[in-house]
Design a protein around this motif. Structure first.
Motif, PDB file in Angstrom:
ATOM      1  N   TYR A   1       0.837  -1.207   0.000  1.00 36.89           N
ATOM      2  CA  TYR A   1       0.000   0.000   0.000  1.00 36.89           C
ATOM      3  C   TYR A   1       0.873   1.257   0.000  1.00 36.89           C
ATOM      4  CZ  TYR A   1      -3.095   3.563   2.087  1.00 36.89           C
ATOM      5  OH  TYR A   1      -3.801   4.711   2.362  1.00 36.89           O
ATOM      6  N   ASN A   2       1.918   1.241   0.806  1.00 39.30           N
ATOM      7  CA  ASN A   2       2.832   2.380   0.881  1.00 39.30           C
ATOM      8  C   ASN A   2       3.522   2.612  -0.468  1.00 39.30           C
ATOM      9  OD1 ASN A   2       4.340   4.367   2.695  1.00 39.30           O
ATOM     10  ND2 ASN A   2       6.032   3.207   1.805  1.00 39.30           N
ATOM     11  N   ASP A   3       3.935   1.522  -1.107  1.00 39.32           N
ATOM     12  CA  ASP A   3       4.598   1.652  -2.411  1.00 39.32           C
ATOM     13  C   ASP A   3       3.637   2.181  -3.480  1.00 39.32           C
ATOM     14  OD1 ASP A   3       6.994   0.845  -1.401  1.00 39.32           O
ATOM     15  OD2 ASP A   3       6.983  -1.153  -2.313  1.00 39.32           O
ATOM     16  N   ILE A   4       2.366   1.794  -3.397  1.00 42.79           N
ATOM     17  CA  ILE A   4       1.373   2.315  -4.337  1.00 42.79           C
ATOM     18  C   ILE A   4       1.220   3.830  -4.161  1.00 42.79           C
ATOM     19  CG2 ILE A   4      -1.092   2.323  -4.929  1.00 42.79           C
ATOM     20  CD1 ILE A   4      -1.127  -0.669  -4.214  1.00 42.79           C
TER      21      ILE A   4
ATOM     22  N   GLY B   1       7.970   0.229 -13.595  1.00 41.42           N
ATOM     23  CA  GLY B   1       7.006  -0.321 -14.532  1.00 41.42           C
ATOM     24  C   GLY B   1       7.001  -1.837 -14.617  1.00 41.42           C
ATOM     25  N   ILE B   2       7.721  -2.504 -13.695  1.00 42.53           N
ATOM     26  CA  ILE B   2       7.753  -3.969 -13.694  1.00 42.53           C
ATOM     27  C   ILE B   2       6.409  -4.528 -13.237  1.00 42.53           C
ATOM     28  CG2 ILE B   2       8.896  -5.997 -12.699  1.00 42.53           C
ATOM     29  CD1 ILE B   2      11.395  -4.218 -12.378  1.00 42.53           C
ATOM     30  N   VAL B   3       5.781  -3.833 -12.293  1.00 39.57           N
ATOM     31  CA  VAL B   3       4.460  -4.218 -11.763  1.00 39.57           C
ATOM     32  C   VAL B   3       3.517  -3.041 -11.975  1.00 39.57           C
ATOM     33  CG1 VAL B   3       3.165  -4.872  -9.698  1.00 39.57           C
ATOM     34  CG2 VAL B   3       5.485  -5.745 -10.043  1.00 39.57           C
ATOM     35  N   SER B   4       2.301  -3.323 -12.374  1.00 37.58           N
ATOM     36  CA  SER B   4       1.310  -2.260 -12.583  1.00 37.58           C
ATOM     37  C   SER B   4       0.648  -1.885 -11.260  1.00 37.58           C
ATOM     38  CB  SER B   4       0.244  -2.717 -13.572  1.00 37.58           C
ATOM     39  OG  SER B   4      -0.530  -3.778 -13.015  1.00 37.58           O
ATOM     40  N   ILE B   5       0.070  -0.693 -11.214  1.00 32.87           N
ATOM     41  CA  ILE B   5      -0.658  -0.252 -10.032  1.00 32.87           C
ATOM     42  C   ILE B   5      -1.833  -1.190  -9.738  1.00 32.87           C
ATOM     43  CG2 ILE B   5      -2.097   1.575  -9.054  1.00 32.87           C
ATOM     44  CD1 ILE B   5       0.801   2.317  -9.006  1.00 32.87           C
ATOM     45  N   SER B   6      -2.541  -1.583 -10.767  1.00 27.60           N
ATOM     46  CA  SER B   6      -3.694  -2.479 -10.568  1.00 27.60           C
ATOM     47  C   SER B   6      -3.239  -3.831 -10.038  1.00 27.60           C
ATOM     48  CB  SER B   6      -4.464  -2.652 -11.875  1.00 27.60           C
ATOM     49  OG  SER B   6      -3.625  -3.189 -12.892  1.00 27.60           O
ATOM     50  N   GLY B   7      -2.129  -4.347 -10.558  1.00 24.33           N
ATOM     51  CA  GLY B   7      -1.608  -5.622 -10.062  1.00 24.33           C
ATOM     52  C   GLY B   7      -1.191  -5.529  -8.610  1.00 24.33           C
ATOM     53  N   ALA B   8      -0.557  -4.411  -8.253  1.00 29.19           N
ATOM     54  CA  ALA B   8      -0.147  -4.203  -6.858  1.00 29.19           C
ATOM     55  C   ALA B   8      -1.370  -4.088  -5.951  1.00 29.19           C
ATOM     56  CB  ALA B   8       0.718  -2.956  -6.749  1.00 29.19           C
ATOM     57  N   ALA B   9      -2.417  -3.429  -6.447  1.00 30.93           N
ATOM     58  CA  ALA B   9      -3.638  -3.271  -5.648  1.00 30.93           C
ATOM     59  C   ALA B   9      -4.309  -4.619  -5.396  1.00 30.93           C
ATOM     60  CB  ALA B   9      -4.605  -2.325  -6.362  1.00 30.93           C
ATOM     61  N   ILE B  10      -4.321  -5.486  -6.410  1.00 29.00           N
ATOM     62  CA  ILE B  10      -4.902  -6.826  -6.242  1.00 29.00           C
ATOM     63  C   ILE B  10      -4.093  -7.622  -5.221  1.00 29.00           C
ATOM     64  CG2 ILE B  10      -5.312  -9.035  -7.411  1.00 29.00           C
ATOM     65  CD1 ILE B  10      -5.925  -7.390  -9.957  1.00 29.00           C
ATOM     66  N   PHE B  11      -2.774  -7.556  -5.332  1.00 31.35           N
ATOM     67  CA  PHE B  11      -1.909  -8.273  -4.388  1.00 31.35           C
ATOM     68  C   PHE B  11      -2.102  -7.741  -2.977  1.00 31.35           C
ATOM     69  CE2 PHE B  11       2.507  -8.802  -2.545  1.00 31.35           C
ATOM     70  CZ  PHE B  11       2.352 -10.149  -2.270  1.00 31.35           C
ATOM     71  N   CYS B  12      -2.189  -6.414  -2.853  1.00 29.10           N
ATOM     72  CA  CYS B  12      -2.407  -5.785  -1.545  1.00 29.10           C
ATOM     73  C   CYS B  12      -3.713  -6.274  -0.918  1.00 29.10           C
ATOM     74  CB  CYS B  12      -2.425  -4.271  -1.714  1.00 29.10           C
ATOM     75  SG  CYS B  12      -2.590  -3.339  -0.186  1.00 29.10           S
TER      76      CYS B  12
END
Length: 264
Positions: free
Chosen positions: A34-37, A57-68
């Motif tokens: 969450y902090n990284d987003i 750009g290795i991970v997308s914001i949406s991908g990070a949000a799903i993982f979070c």
């Protein structure tokens, strides 16, 4: 019967500790994502963090949000098993403390203090989860002392980014303390050590905590500030990471006292 009753109480306490461990691990990992987003834009403009997965750009914001979200789901589930007091404390932490931390560097020169509150709120939550009572004064003192400890090691860490933070308009105690950073951190370290000793005395800890936990805190705090080269960027991270060793030493002192108590 007395023995069986005590054994059952310890079993329940162990289950509570396991639940808290799972909850804390998932929550901390989720908060890191969450902090990284929240910081993705700033991280891309800081030399030390520009190659992290999100700004690179290795991970997308949406991908990070799903993982979070996947990390937070078990936390919400486990909350349903907590007693009302610990659940209330946890919800206060989630809604009013942890969720605001990523934005503190935009609003105040004390984001390290808010990080300390976020990290160490768990002291109160864990006690309430196991004991089902409002934590005693000693635990609140320990929470305050641990916040001071967090300010110490995270200020050292933040010194890596002082130039970038100043350029981007971000705030930190590393910038606030300026040339007085060592004396101020020495005072905060002293508060932490005194809080650790006071809490141990109030909660009936014994020789292991006094010598291993408190002794290590004294030795480490003195060494850290004496040996820290404020002008050496690589030394900031090294001193920051050394606090992990201190955490292990504090834990070992508690473990020693716990084993001795079981043997009585």
């Amino acid at each position: 019967m007395g023995f069986d009753h005590r054994r059952a109480e310890r079993y329940v306490a162990d289950i509570r500790i396991f639940e808290q461990n799972v909850l804390v691990r998932h929550w901390l990992h989720g908060m890191c994502v969450y902090n990284d987003i929240c910081d993705a834009d700033f991280d891309g403009r800081v030399e030390r963090t520009k190659n992290r997965p999100l700004p690179a750009g290795i991970v997308s914001i949406s991908g990070a949000a799903i993982f979070c979200t996947s990390l937070f789901i078990p936390v919400i589930y486990l909350l349903s098993y907590e007693n009302p007091l610990s659940r209330t404390l946890e919800l206060i932490g989630i809604c009013f403390i942890h969720s605001l931390y990523p934005f503190m560097k935009r609003w105040t020169y004390w984001p390290q203090a808010w990080l300390g509150l976020s990290f160490n709120w768990g002291i109160l939550v864990a006690w309430a989860s196991i004991d089902d009572r409002v934590p005693p004064v000693g635990l609140w003192i320990m929470c305050i002392g641990s916040i001071c400890w967090t300010i110490v090691y995270d200020t050292i860490y933040a010194c890596q980014d002082r130039e970038d933070d100043a350029r981007l308009g971000l705030k930190s105690t590393a910038l606030l303390f300026g040339d007085q950073v060592k004396p101020i951190l020495a005072v905060l370290s002293a508060v932490f050590v005194l809080a650790l000793a006071y809490t141990g005395r109030e909660l009936g800890q014994n020789i292991g905590f006094a010598i291993v936990s408190c002794g290590s805190a004294v030795v480490h705090s003195v060494w850290q500030l004496w040996a820290w080269d404020v002008d050496n960027g690589k030394d900031h991270r090294a001193k920051f990471e050394s606090n992990g060793i201190l955490a292990v030493m504090i834990w070992l002192g508690l473990v020693y006292d716990y084993i001795c108590a079981l043997a009585r």
